[in-house]
Design a protein around this motif. Structure first.
Motif, short mmCIF file in Angstrom:
data_model
loop_
_atom_site.label_atom_id
_atom_site.label_comp_id
_atom_site.label_asym_id
_atom_site.label_seq_id
_atom_site.Cartn_x
_atom_site.Cartn_y
_atom_site.Cartn_z
N THR A 5 18.48 26.21 48.86
CA THR A 5 17.34 27.08 49.18
C THR A 5 16.28 26.93 48.10
OG1 THR A 5 18.90 28.56 50.24
CG2 THR A 5 16.72 29.43 49.83
N GLN B 162 32.58 34.81 51.28
CA GLN B 162 31.60 35.23 50.27
C GLN B 162 32.28 36.13 49.23
OE1 GLN B 162 27.92 34.55 51.12
NE2 GLN B 162 28.95 33.11 52.49
N HIS C 31 18.79 36.47 55.43
CA HIS C 31 18.37 35.19 54.86
C HIS C 31 17.48 34.54 55.92
CE1 HIS C 31 18.28 31.63 52.55
NE2 HIS C 31 19.55 31.43 52.34
N ARG D 168 31.27 30.11 54.53
CA ARG D 168 32.14 30.24 53.36
C ARG D 168 32.58 31.70 53.20
NH1 ARG D 168 30.56 31.87 48.19
NH2 ARG D 168 28.43 32.18 48.89
N ARG E 40 25.06 36.57 54.98
CA ARG E 40 23.70 36.99 55.39
C ARG E 40 23.07 35.99 56.35
NH1 ARG E 40 21.70 36.56 49.15
NH2 ARG E 40 22.11 34.36 48.82
N PRO F 179 25.67 26.64 56.65
CA PRO F 179 24.49 26.80 55.78
C PRO F 179 24.69 26.10 54.44
CG PRO F 179 25.76 28.85 55.84
CD PRO F 179 26.39 27.91 56.85
N ARG G 183 15.05 35.24 45.61
CA ARG G 183 16.43 35.49 46.02
C ARG G 183 17.04 36.43 44.99
NH1 ARG G 183 21.14 31.19 47.30
NH2 ARG G 183 20.06 31.30 49.29
C1 NCD Z 1 23.96 30.69 51.88
C2 NCD Z 1 23.53 31.93 51.11
O1 NCD Z 1 23.13 31.84 49.95
O2 NCD Z 1 23.56 32.97 51.73
N1 NCD Z 1 23.58 29.50 51.28
C3 NCD Z 1 22.34 28.98 51.53
O3 NCD Z 1 21.33 29.60 51.29
N2 NCD Z 1 22.28 27.78 52.13
C4 NCD Z 1 25.39 30.69 52.28
C5 NCD Z 1 26.45 30.82 51.22
O4 NCD Z 1 26.18 30.93 50.03
O5 NCD Z 1 27.62 30.75 51.62
#
Ligand code: NCD
Length: 360
Positions: A92, A274, A174, A272, A210, A311, A141
């Motif tokens: 990101t 979390q 997100h 994943r 998210r 993601p 973020r």
């Molecule tokens: C995700 C996040 O940060 O929510 N990653 C991302 O932005 N591609 C998903 C995650 O961390 O599992």
């Protein structure tokens, strides 16, 4: 003229509104429904998603030639963007950075608050206000749900109403990830009948993921997309996700058996666990997640036109043996993120029409 929305309403009144009713306050003034601040998936409807996808395609195409790339770089060379990431990020962060570079924005970043003045006791609010003095956009973020929303209101009501892009807020939303996921789905099904009458399977940590919350909402903009939520009971999506689907009349199903739903899937969206949100360290490790992984056996069950999404980052929820299958879309998904983020940033600054008008 100030273009930053979110004025004429108190913070308390704004905060209390249902998400869909917040959209008009977050729009770019004088625009056609596009966001000034991007905070929630609820700010995007199908026409806007399709506009962003078309703009991404155009930017992607223009970037291929030196002339096109130089022209794109000239568009926002008078703007600067701040990347404020107080939570870990690879894709990101880098895709927003690359998107800024495509459009010529110069960038600054804070990724480690221990070396910024936050460490001296400065509030996050004051820090973000500081960024707005030097930059024209803040891409942020944070682990705090709602901080991007609060700062959007604060900045819109300040002398420097710069736009905020939410690049992940807590367990909550997100939106730019959901945009790239939709863009990936639109591209994947473009020559296969389009994004309607499909089944999308979400699998993994659907409670705290998210990306799932934002994508589940965005999918409701497309006709007859059935959503299937496959997770261990402790990590199943919560009632707010299901209530939103019911309110929209969207068909959905809850399951704990991935193998039984893969044969019916047009897209399987793996996530994943979390575990950074565990109340006590090691809580997630006690949950049996062994049946919520996609490997060779699931691949054999996936329809020929079905796709696998994630993601990222992944751990072991997609086996590496799937990576070279043409249905594995997660690498392309990543690159799509750069294009649609460039499209979103260009749109935020009002450059959509100019880019689309540029002859190819
Ligand atoms: C995700 C996040 O940060 O929510 N990653 C991302 O932005 N591609 C998903 C995650 O961390 O599992």
């Amino acid at each position: 003229m100030k273009t930053g929305g979110l004025t004429g309403i108190s913070w308390e009144a704004f905060h209390a509104l249902p998400l869909e009713e917040k959209r008009p306050y977050l729009e770019r003034r004088g625009g056609r429904g596009e966001p000034f601040h991007t905070l929630f998936a609820q700010q995007f409807d199908r026409p806007l998603l399709e506009r962003l996808a078309a703009l991404s395609n155009r930017i992607r195409f223009l970037s291929k030639s030196k002339d096109g790339a130089l022209w794109l770089k000239s568009l926002l060379c008078h703007k600067r963007a701040m990347l404020y990431f107080s939570q870990p990020s690879s894709r990101t962060f880098l895709s927003h950075l690359a998107a800024c570079q495509i459009l010529g924005l110069t960038t600054g970043s804070v990724r480690d608050t221990s070396i910024s003045s936050e460490f001296k006791g400065e509030s996050k609010e004051d820090s973000i206000r500081t960024f707005s003095s030097y930059f024209d956009m803040i891409i942020m973020r944070t682990p705090e749900q709602g901080l991007a929303e609060k700062m959007s209101w604060e900045l819109s009501n300040s002398e420097r109403p710069v736009p905020i892009l939410n690049a992940g807020s807590g367990k909550d939303q997100h939106p730019t990830q959901a945009l790239l996921d939709i863009y990936t789905l639109l591209r994947s099904f473009e020559t296969k009948g389009g994004l309607h009458d499909r089944t999308v399977v979400f699998c993994g940590d659907l409670l705290r993921g998210r990306t799932v919350h934002s994508l589940s909402y965005l999918l409701t903009n497309f006709p007859r997309i059935k959503q299937v939520f496959v997770a261990p009971p402790q990590l199943q999506a919560d009632e707010s996700t299901f209530a939103a689907l019911r309110a929209k009349g969207v068909e959905f199903e809850v399951s704990d058996d991935l193998r039984s739903v893969v044969p019916l899937a047009d897209a399987v969206y793996m996530t994943r666990i979390q575990d950074e949100w565990d109340a006590a360290k090691g809580d997630s490790a006690k949950i049996d997640t062994s049946r919520f992984k996609f490997g060779a056996e699931e691949l054999a069950l996936l329809p020929e036109n079905g796709i696998i999404m994630h993601p990222l980052p992944r751990r072991d929820e997609i086996a590496v043996c799937c990576d070279h299958d043409p249905r594995a879309m997660y690498w392309r998904q990543m690159r799509n993120g750069m294009w649609i983020r460039a499209a979103l940033i260009a749109t935020t600054f009002g450059f959509e029409d100019e880019i689309l008008a540029r002859p190819l």
